[in-house]
Design a protein around this motif. Structure first.
Motif, short mmCIF file in Angstrom:
data_model
loop_
_atom_site.label_atom_id
_atom_site.label_comp_id
_atom_site.label_asym_id
_atom_site.label_seq_id
_atom_site.Cartn_x
_atom_site.Cartn_y
_atom_site.Cartn_z
N ALA A 227 31.77 -28.14 22.19
CA ALA A 227 30.73 -28.56 21.24
C ALA A 227 31.32 -29.38 20.11
N MET A 228 32.54 -29.00 19.68
CA MET A 228 33.17 -29.72 18.59
C MET A 228 33.70 -31.08 19.02
N LEU A 229 34.23 -31.15 20.24
CA LEU A 229 34.88 -32.37 20.68
C LEU A 229 33.95 -33.33 21.43
N LEU A 230 33.05 -32.78 22.23
CA LEU A 230 32.23 -33.63 23.10
C LEU A 230 30.78 -33.71 22.68
N ILE A 231 30.21 -32.62 22.20
CA ILE A 231 28.79 -32.61 21.86
C ILE A 231 28.61 -32.01 20.46
N PRO A 232 28.99 -32.74 19.42
CA PRO A 232 28.85 -32.21 18.07
C PRO A 232 27.38 -31.96 17.71
N VAL A 233 27.15 -30.86 17.02
CA VAL A 233 25.82 -30.53 16.49
C VAL A 233 25.87 -30.72 14.98
N LEU A 234 24.99 -31.55 14.46
CA LEU A 234 25.05 -31.95 13.05
C LEU A 234 23.73 -31.68 12.34
N ARG A 235 23.84 -31.49 11.04
CA ARG A 235 22.65 -31.29 10.21
C ARG A 235 22.47 -32.48 9.27
N ILE A 236 21.25 -32.98 9.20
CA ILE A 236 20.96 -34.12 8.35
C ILE A 236 20.86 -33.68 6.89
N ASN A 237 21.58 -34.39 6.02
CA ASN A 237 21.50 -34.13 4.59
C ASN A 237 21.05 -35.40 3.88
N GLY A 238 19.90 -35.36 3.25
CA GLY A 238 19.39 -36.52 2.55
C GLY A 238 18.25 -37.20 3.29
N THR A 239 17.80 -38.33 2.71
CA THR A 239 16.61 -39.01 3.24
C THR A 239 16.89 -40.46 3.63
N SER A 240 18.16 -40.83 3.80
CA SER A 240 18.48 -42.23 4.07
C SER A 240 18.03 -42.69 5.46
N MET A 241 17.68 -41.71 6.36
CA MET A 241 17.26 -42.10 7.71
C MET A 241 15.79 -41.82 7.98
#
Length: 223
Positions: A79-93
């Motif tokens: 998960a860390m190397l191939l399929i990272p799971v991320l959390r969005i912080n902020g409203t830039s997107m």
């Protein structure tokens, strides 16, 4: 004289009775102890089978725990190397991605114009959209329309176009080995239009954002 003899006989009888009682007390516990020869063979075999089952159960538990720990460690590593799971912080997107959305990224060797990517920036992780690659010329007019190599981009993912916080000299050529990125919320996004961020080195890219997995109402592919 006769009285003396009677007393001696009485004392001898008392001593004899005391020794007999002491001998009986010493032998009494041994009468209740069983040797291995006194235990039935069936009982010994049943006890042996029970001990074998206990040993087999303990081995099974140890092996199962080891397998689960190994699988979990491998899953976390992948998960860390191939399929990272991320959390969005902020409203830039926004409107594509909202604050606190959880997304999944996939590693790749190259990224196309229009794809959303995650990358490292000053010990943080930012998420922006690819606008241009190395060698491309980027220009943005006062209304926020973006041109790459003289061709205006069709950007349906942008709801409100704006020049935003742009302090680079336009038109701008993307340096070698770098990517020009912008957020979908053009008015507030701090991105390659500003020298505070600039273009992104290829080696700092974590991966392409493919899916939003949280909240449940927004599950789906990222376009």
């Amino acid at each position: 004289m006769r009285r003396m003899d009677n007393r001696l006989k009485k004392i001898q009888r008392q001593q004899t009775d005391g020794k007999r009682r002491k001998h009986q007390l010493e032998e009494a516990p041994h009468k209740h102890q069983l040797s291995d020869r006194d235990i039935p063979l069936e009982l010994l075999e049943a006890e042996l089978r029970w001990e074998k089952r206990r040993a087999a159960y303990r081995r099974t538990v140890r092996n199962t725990v080891f397998i689960l720990v190994t699988v979990a460690a491998v899953a976390v590593l992948l998960a860390m190397l191939l399929i990272p799971v991320l959390r969005i912080n902020g409203t830039s997107m926004t409107d594509t991605l909202q604050d606190k959305d959880i997304v999944v990224a996939v590693n790749g060797s190259s990224y196309e114009q229009g794809e959303v990517i995650a990358f490292y920036y000053n010990n943080n992780i930012l998420i922006k959209r690819v606008i241009a690659a190395q060698g491309d010329w980027v220009d943005i007019d006062a209304d926020g329309n973006v041109f790459v190599n003289g061709i205006q981009l069709d950007e349906p993912y942008v709801s409100d176009k704006a020049l935003g916080k742009c302090n680079i000299t336009l038109p701008y050529q993307v340096p070698e080995g770098q990517i020009f990125v912008m957020g979908d919320h053009r008015e507030t996004s701090l991105d390659s239009r500003n020298t505070a961020v600039g273009c992104i080195d290829d080696e700092l890219v974590i991966g392409k954002i493919l899916f939003c997995i949280w909240p449940l109402s927004d599950i789906g592919m990222i376009k």
